[in-house]
Enzyme design. Sequence first.
Site, PDB file in Angstrom:
ATOM      1  N   GLY B 149      -0.044  53.744   1.724  1.00 21.99           N
ATOM      2  CA  GLY B 149       0.732  52.780   1.013  1.00 21.99           C
ATOM      3  C   GLY B 149      -0.345  51.527   1.068  1.00 21.99           C
ATOM      4  N   CYS B 150      -0.133  50.805  -0.003  1.00 23.25           N
ATOM      5  CA  CYS B 150      -1.124  49.819  -0.238  1.00 23.25           C
ATOM      6  C   CYS B 150      -1.471  48.695   1.181  1.00 23.25           C
ATOM      7  CB  CYS B 150      -0.592  48.937  -1.524  1.00 23.25           C
ATOM      8  SG  CYS B 150       1.086  48.354  -1.517  1.00 23.25           S
ATOM      9  N   TYR B 151      -0.222  48.363   1.341  1.00 24.22           N
ATOM     10  CA  TYR B 151      -0.280  47.346   2.551  1.00 24.22           C
ATOM     11  C   TYR B 151      -0.981  48.116   3.823  1.00 24.22           C
ATOM     12  CZ  TYR B 151       2.483  43.605   1.078  1.00 24.22           C
ATOM     13  OH  TYR B 151       3.171  42.431   0.391  1.00 24.22           O
TER      14      TYR B 151
END
Lengths: 346, 346, 346, 346
Positions: B149-151
Amino acid sequence: MIKVGIIGSTGYAGEELVRLLVNHEQANIKFCYSKKFASKKYHEVYKNFFNIIDKECVEDDLLKLSKEVDVIFTATPQGYLAGILNDEILSNCKIIDLSADFRLKDVAVYEKWYKIEHKTPQYLNEAVYGLCEINREKIKTTRLLANPGCYTTCSILTLAPLLKNGIVDENSIIVDAKSGVSGAGRNEKIDKLFCEVNESVKAYSIGVHRHTPEIEEQLSYLLGKNVVINFIPHLIPMNRGILASAYANLKGKYNYQDIKNIYQEFYKGEKFVRLLDENVYPETRCVRASNYIDINFKIDERTNRILAFGAIDNLVKGAAGQAIQNMNLMFNLPEDMGLNAVPTIL
Amino acid sequence: MIKVGIIGSTGYAGEELVRLLVNHEQANIKFCYSKKFASKKYHEVYKNFFNIIDKECVEDDLLKLSKEVDVIFTATPQGYLAGILNDEILSNCKIIDLSADFRLKDVAVYEKWYKIEHKTPQYLNEAVYGLCEINREKIKTTRLLANPGCYTTCSILTLAPLLKNGIVDENSIIVDAKSGVSGAGRNEKIDKLFCEVNESVKAYSIGVHRHTPEIEEQLSYLLGKNVVINFIPHLIPMNRGILASAYANLKGKYNYQDIKNIYQEFYKGEKFVRLLDENVYPETRCVRASNYIDINFKIDERTNRILAFGAIDNLVKGAAGQAIQNMNLMFNLPEDMGLNAVPTIL
Amino acid sequence: MIKVGIIGSTGYAGEELVRLLVNHEQANIKFCYSKKFASKKYHEVYKNFFNIIDKECVEDDLLKLSKEVDVIFTATPQGYLAGILNDEILSNCKIIDLSADFRLKDVAVYEKWYKIEHKTPQYLNEAVYGLCEINREKIKTTRLLANPGCYTTCSILTLAPLLKNGIVDENSIIVDAKSGVSGAGRNEKIDKLFCEVNESVKAYSIGVHRHTPEIEEQLSYLLGKNVVINFIPHLIPMNRGILASAYANLKGKYNYQDIKNIYQEFYKGEKFVRLLDENVYPETRCVRASNYIDINFKIDERTNRILAFGAIDNLVKGAAGQAIQNMNLMFNLPEDMGLNAVPTIL
Amino acid sequence: MIKVGIIGSTGYAGEELVRLLVNHEQANIKFCYSKKFASKKYHEVYKNFFNIIDKECVEDDLLKLSKEVDVIFTATPQGYLAGILNDEILSNCKIIDLSADFRLKDVAVYEKWYKIEHKTPQYLNEAVYGLCEINREKIKTTRLLANPGCYTTCSILTLAPLLKNGIVDENSIIVDAKSGVSGAGRNEKIDKLFCEVNESVKAYSIGVHRHTPEIEEQLSYLLGKNVVINFIPHLIPMNRGILASAYANLKGKYNYQDIKNIYQEFYKGEKFVRLLDENVYPETRCVRASNYIDINFKIDERTNRILAFGAIDNLVKGAAGQAIQNMNLMFNLPEDMGLNAVPTIL
């Protein structure tokens, strides 16, 4: 490999030159010239270049520097290059000037609109106006290239086929242009602070913007007679992008396809000019960080006026990208080398 | 040339995959799958691709499509891939999944945080978590890649060397993250309208954000024991970018260079990890539209806490860029192929 | 009518003072002092005031001016008021100081964090810290009011009930704050230009922000013993607003309602403090251009930590609005006079 | 106290009506009608109203509601009011309609541009077009008020004195307008998502925008003969504000003061029309959240064209503020009651 120097490398157009040239497979940046940040690391000025460029900014004598490179880009304030240019420099390297110093052929017009004396008008004649889609052949052989302004690139390309074919009343042309804030450059002025620009829109330099005579001169060449227009720039709260909305009265009755044919003919084979499908209109985000100009138009039957729209990234097609397109032409490279990035729509 | 298919190609991560793959010298996009826009031209959905891609979006059977390509990227909602994956598909082509379906090893954790049943947990073990800087060797040989995921990418890379070296109290970790709006995807929700997001900041999904267990799992592997953190995401009025501000209590006394050495050792040779110079801190604009993560930290002597910061472009290093980095590894290509764009700081 | 003078009237906080005082039914602006724009019309500096204020900016001797008004607001750089204050001025009129000169009781702390010598420490004891919700009674009678900082107002009010009731570990407090750009003031710095701030987020003044000791001092009073925190400010691309995200370890087990009761008791009758309903969290747009602070929190059971959030408009509750709230108290007017604007959520 | 009802209270114009009426000293909001959010608390829909309004949104029969109030504002989609209006409703209360249903006198023009059938054309004649500066006397006595559109208010007021005095060629008028995003309303469309609008500018509804005939009708009344114009709206990445840039050929030779006199005469005594000083031009931020329109112009001597500019807040003077200005007139209150907020330039 072409050895490249950049003067005014720490302005916004300068930064874009560096950004694009770093990945240009035939260019090798020899120096980044910056009076303001001399001896600072370039990546301290623009932190996106950390681990990418390790050079320090330099400040030095232009003549000396001209011996070290094949081409110099001058992304400098008006008057800098005209104040310093001489034959020896021009015999050492080619110059691509992103300022307005050599764009206007008539020195009186330059001095009237820019309100500075032109120190080396003897080079005006030699200089080639670097709008590739119009002047390609001349560009290939020049050693002094006047890179067009951002507004002018967008405005001229949006209108050129209409003038070339003489289908609009040349006394009716109005260009209402909208620009992101980077066009104003990187200088510490209150009216460019975030809180002064954000969440607002305004017209500025109304009736006196210096890109006016540049647009007029090029449109006049295309038409074959003198053109006077209204050019009204507006400031938009965004970083990049110019949208030119151009309005003119049609001289006869045309439908969309008639005029589309004229545009298609005029821009045949032009990679960076995208003539959008009918009813699809330019948006600056669709060309962001790319060298494209998107163009389309509508004929308003109620007024028999053409409403034409063009969108560019002011820092790329309107400055650094077009400058590199010119460099490619001047050094006999593929015209799109280093300029193939897909627009970042997000 | 690697034949590539993209499912979920009209979401924001999908668009970035297309944007980056168009210029990837070893990739050839075979299809852009979109349920919502099937049979529309891709450039009608994303107008930046006009004259660049002429394909129509398709919707078709995954099994059938898997026979036509070497790799499929699934930039799809949670549950899509897990609901459809089978051995035959995996024997036909490699899969790089940008959803969360195969990121968490414990199916119970997945079902608790995502509140959907996992239909094919039998592939969880085989799936490799695609954080290249951590799992490079495993990535090279897998056929099922769970793209982080990005976070999580930003949070884990910011904290990893601290956990690996056991120098922070694992019960003290707080990640306060700030994301641009593209991270929320392209769906018509009132709370993503321009006027609802612009000129405001808020925390959201407080205490329940699904990236929490993913960060915890990876940090736990690094530390060798269970880590529980607070992860608090915030929405920032900008398109791209994540800044993770991570706070943790140091177990001992360290100066800046001590810990810098730890980071440098951990990230030795990592092209896309930029450890900034002392007192220079990450800004999301400095990595925009690039695959870099910029990292730095400060030791606060008054509290003996480390304040560590990481910045990525959520759509590139946080999604499409990292997915392509993984593809390069999986197909034995140079890891940075197609990922060399300089960040567009403007 | 109260006769009012404003020094530093052309900064952003000064502009907000003028904006709010123009419609205050008991205030009469006598002068707008501006060194930079002296003798310019105020509406030439801030064009929103065209046809509303016709005054010229003045620059004059403070002692002389103090005789002409009942109260002077000083929205001036650190050190200005401390460098000039004397008994005669204070006997002529009340002073509401929006700078930090009289906020910190300990002159050594002031000089350490602000790195300037304090010229009139003899007034530190007399000065009242103007956080109305905490110091209301003292405010009513003072003649020297130290108006709190923007970050500090938001941080302290978000945390105060927790400290007052001793339910959090005072060694665990971290405040991660996010501010719009107007908080940085109206000065020509490159890093405040639109293109440098827009579309990016960063932490700044990490570990050294001057609001840190101010928050610590007030929290220490509330707790009754010394508090040391981490305060990390971030810059957000928006004009107005501060969101403080405050994290602390709970000393015992509490549910949401337990702590909500504590907040409700602490802020009973406080008009400008809005304790939001459970699961509704502050957004800066919900308080924009108003004097409210919105507060809420979540207890994370996994870590037994409280995640508390407060949002204000930095220019109103964080500066000019709170200063007027203080003026109202000092002149025995209804506390909310002139401060009843509904937040402009759009 | 005037008893007020608002239908369509949860759109953006509805929210502004509520915001402004809450502090209107002679208005008492009786109901907030919302089909979409019926039975939700109003402050759950717009959180800025927490602790300010405790009402639930209602949905009910218009006839019944008309008996409970003195005036109803309809901030509803086109066709709603025209589909439901009858004599009994109009005998119960006054109606201020913010939709376009009763703005155009010619039902055929309405049906052509709006592409819906008008169900109650019998009220078109009675309806008064509520541009206060033009129609003040008629407004005072009507029971059916057609509140002007946002673009139209700005465009007409910018051009009115020129038409009234017949000094421009009516066949030469072009209005290039720029609007913030709130003008498009609060509906879940992809093209209004933050990431689709932010950092871009585009023209839209080119040649077909529905405000065109409304502008033309009012300008025709002023001139006394038929006017056909080009109106080209553009979308700007900001919440609030409209700038109209209007271009027309002058019929004779005029200097700035000649035409300034015409404007001053036309707008004599108009509080909300601000004719800026020469060389000062409108910016939308200078009227934000206020009921002002700022106007100025330049005569371009090279083309003998007038370039006129007007700026309003589309939600205030362009919608809710003007509606309240009309209400004040209709109920014999001071015209500016509740409308005295100073623009929030920041």
